[in-house]
Design an enzyme around this catalytic site. Sequence first.
Site, PDB file in Angstrom:
ATOM      1  N   ILE A 144       0.570  -1.208  -0.089  1.00 60.64           N
ATOM      2  CA  ILE A 144      -0.183  -0.043  -0.005  1.00 60.64           C
ATOM      3  C   ILE A 144       0.984   1.303   0.168  1.00 60.64           C
ATOM      4  O   ILE A 144       0.448   2.309  -0.233  1.00 60.64           O
ATOM      5  CB  ILE A 144      -0.951   0.126   1.226  1.00 60.64           C
ATOM      6  CG1 ILE A 144      -0.376   0.141   2.529  1.00 60.64           C
ATOM      7  CG2 ILE A 144      -1.952  -1.213   1.139  1.00 60.64           C
ATOM      8  CD1 ILE A 144      -1.230   0.614   3.505  1.00 60.64           C
ATOM      9  N   TYR A 170       0.470   6.725  16.764  1.00 61.26           N
ATOM     10  CA  TYR A 170      -0.674   5.766  16.183  1.00 61.26           C
ATOM     11  C   TYR A 170      -2.125   6.725  15.913  1.00 61.26           C
ATOM     12  O   TYR A 170      -2.426   6.560  14.724  1.00 61.26           O
ATOM     13  CB  TYR A 170      -0.926   4.620  17.064  1.00 61.26           C
ATOM     14  CG  TYR A 170      -1.896   3.780  16.677  1.00 61.26           C
ATOM     15  CD1 TYR A 170      -1.965   3.336  15.502  1.00 61.26           C
ATOM     16  CD2 TYR A 170      -3.254   3.718  17.338  1.00 61.26           C
ATOM     17  CE1 TYR A 170      -3.108   2.276  15.141  1.00 61.26           C
ATOM     18  CE2 TYR A 170      -4.041   2.850  16.888  1.00 61.26           C
ATOM     19  CZ  TYR A 170      -4.115   2.216  15.971  1.00 61.26           C
ATOM     20  OH  TYR A 170      -5.385   1.528  15.340  1.00 61.26           O
TER      21      TYR A 170
END
Length: 287
Positions: A37, A125
Amino acid sequence: MKVLVTGSAGQLGQDLVLLLQKQGHEVLGCDRQEMDITNLEQCVEVIGGFGPDAVIHCAAHTAVDAAETDIDAAYLINATGSRNVAIAAERAGAKLVYISTDYVFDGMGSKPYHEYDNTDPQSIYGKSKRAGEILVQSLSSKFFIVRTSWVYGKYGNNFVKTMLKLGQEKPLLQVVDDQKGSPTYTVDLARFLLELIQTEKYGVYHASNSEACTWYEFTQAIFAEAEEILGLKFTAKLEPCGTEQFPRPAPRPRYSVMEHLSIRTNGFEDIRTWREGLRDFLRELKE
């Protein structure tokens, strides 16, 4: 439908692929080997070549603590990678589902976060996942952003499996009792995603099993249900403790209960309670 799933070797990805196949959809599961990706050209080629009706983007950098030091990797996968998938899906005319997280909120609230509350991620994150959301919203004309929390399932490692193991090995088990959220069984989440992609009800959704608990309360339930369903005997004495007793590089949300406003206002049936999900998961393990 033709559906492409990224991160198809992950916990959610594996259950999604199985469910889609079982329901008779044509599925292309892509993990790192099939499609990187972080490579835009490859995303365009693979997604364009398959020509899906929908892309469910599960691939992510989820190592919450590692992300605090390896910032580039977190953003490369969660932001740039999501941008690449969004561009490729848009070119192919596909609907796009981006799987996001409760970590996009600050976790300091005391009432459930709904879809349109202000985000304020506290960890790398959470920030990188929020960056992915923004890119998806700006690049895709047919998107669903689905935030979930405390995910566990049959595939891969997770909190439930860890507790089942430690509960039988340790004399004492201390579990955090000041972080509250909603555990989510991958199968229940996958069912909701399958229902979602068959509509044009685009937007942001919060999707977890309903009702909430602390990690300590979740562990109590895991032990009680596993004794009954799996016939396991747990030797560990279970004790509640505070977050301070387990310092981690990345801050954990103290409160990440999510309101299912979009599920209700779009006429979907709410996802069942976390306890019901847990019982089915344990029955699945038994089989």
